[in-house]
Design an enzyme around this catalytic site. Structure first.
Site, short mmCIF file in Angstrom:
data_model
loop_
_atom_site.label_atom_id
_atom_site.label_comp_id
_atom_site.label_asym_id
_atom_site.label_seq_id
_atom_site.Cartn_x
_atom_site.Cartn_y
_atom_site.Cartn_z
N SER A 1 0.01 -3.78 -2.56
CA SER A 1 -0.20 -2.90 -1.42
C SER A 1 1.09 -2.82 -0.59
CB SER A 1 -1.38 -3.45 -0.59
OG SER A 1 -1.71 -2.57 0.44
N LYS B 1 -1.84 3.32 -0.03
CA LYS B 1 -1.97 1.86 0.06
C LYS B 1 -3.21 1.47 0.89
CE LYS B 1 1.92 0.88 -2.20
NZ LYS B 1 1.95 0.28 -3.54
#
Ligand code: HXC
Length: 290
Positions: free
Chosen positions: A160, A178
């Site tokens: 992420s 993300k």
């Protein structure tokens, strides 16, 4: 600091040798800088690995060098010609993995795309491209590996970022993707936990020597960057590798549905290196240079 590991990682490091003996990792983006070093750590600790990428030469060379590093011939299988946006290509990669190594224990969904672009100059196709690589690609990777993760009671790790914790300019596409990855991981932790599968994210900060930092830092010097990071240095790929080892290890057996931020505390001060220039950086014609 070089973006590769060697045997001193085991000899001088905190991890017990061979903790991943008999395990198999499936890594998208495994020939790239961060995911490559994550994979190196796993194989130095006894894991076998499959690295999945689009580019034939890059993926093959990385696998060859990593097998040499592990001192176990063919411990890393390259699978190239795979675009994570295409589910059937990932299914093929998973089938080849199981044919070669018989199982999948760890999944790193690391393939990502990024560039700096103001929203006004971001085409619908550009937005779709990044969201498709990052978010849809992460979904496809987890989905294709799921049957084998259920058998092994394995673990998924999504890569992420911290860009979506607040509004980072020129990163609307990546931030949106993300944020979706974090949400996907959380839901998988809840749904798949009952099958013994864990799902977590790593959110790297500014990692030295990566394509991400060279694309995102623009005109900001290394000293300027470090001064904005509480721990006063850029991150290393080894920092990310160590968190990866922890999350896949038995030490993290009760850890699922988390995002591990590995950024030296940076996001607390704001992750946008150009923030001193705000809002002038939105007002000039060629703002990607700032
Ligand atoms: C504006 C851009 C652009 C740019 C591409 N596009 N680059 N728009 N500014 N700099 C637009 C194109 O014009 C096109 O839209 C659309 O994006 C798709 O471009 P393609 O080149 O056709 O796509 P594709 O070949 O699929 O490439 C995907 C990509 C590319 C994301 C655009 O950059 C890529 O393959 N990157 C992979 C490597 C990479 O990015 N690594 C960095 C990862 S770092 P139009 O409208 O013209 O058709 C990272 C860090 C995350 O992810 C954060 C960590 C902290």
């Amino acid at each position: 600091m070089p973006n590769t590991l060697d045997n001193s990682y085991i000899a001088n490091g905190p991890w017990k040798p061979a903790i991943f003996e008999g395990k198999v990792a499936f890594v998208t983006g495994g020939a790239g800088t961060i995911c490559r070093v994550q994979t190196e750590a796993l194989i130095l600790l006894g894991c076998k690995a499959v690295i999945v990428g689009r580019n034939k030469e890059k993926t093959q060379l990385a696998a060859k060098e990593m097998s040499i590093l592990s001192q176990v011939p063919d411990s890393v299988l390259p699978i190239y010609g795979v675009d994570v946006r295409e589910f059937d290509q990932l299914e093929r990669a998973v089938a080849l993995t199981v044919e070669k190594f018989g199982r999948i224990d760890f999944v790193i969904a690391g393939a990502a795309g990024n560039f700096i672009a103001p929203f006004e100059q971001l085409s619908a196709n550009a937005f779709k491209s990044v969201v498709s690589i990052d978010l849809l690609g992460s979904f496809n990777t987890a989905k294709a590996c799921l049957p084998y993760l259920k058998l092994s009671k394995g673990s998924i790790l999504f890569v992420s970022a911290t860009f979506h914790y607040y509004g980072v300019p020129f990163q609307s596409h990546v931030g949106a993707a993300k944020a979706g990855i974090d949400a996907l991981s959380n839901a998988l932790a809840v749904e798949l936990g009952i099958s013994g599968i864990r799902s977590n994210c790593i959110a790297p900060g500014a990692i030295e020597g990566t394509e991400g930092i060279s694309r995102l830092s623009g005109a900001v010097s290394k000293d300027q960057m470090c001064s904005k990071i509480p721990l006063q240095r850029l991150g290393t790929t080894k920092d990310i590798a160590d968190t990866t080892v922890f999350l896949f290890s038995d030490a993290a057996r009760y850890v699922t549905g988390t995002v591990h931020i590995v950024d030296g505390g940076m996001w607390h001060l704001g992750t946008h290196f150009g923030r001193e220039m705000y809002p002038q950086n939105l007002l000039v014609e060629d703002n990607a240079k700032l």
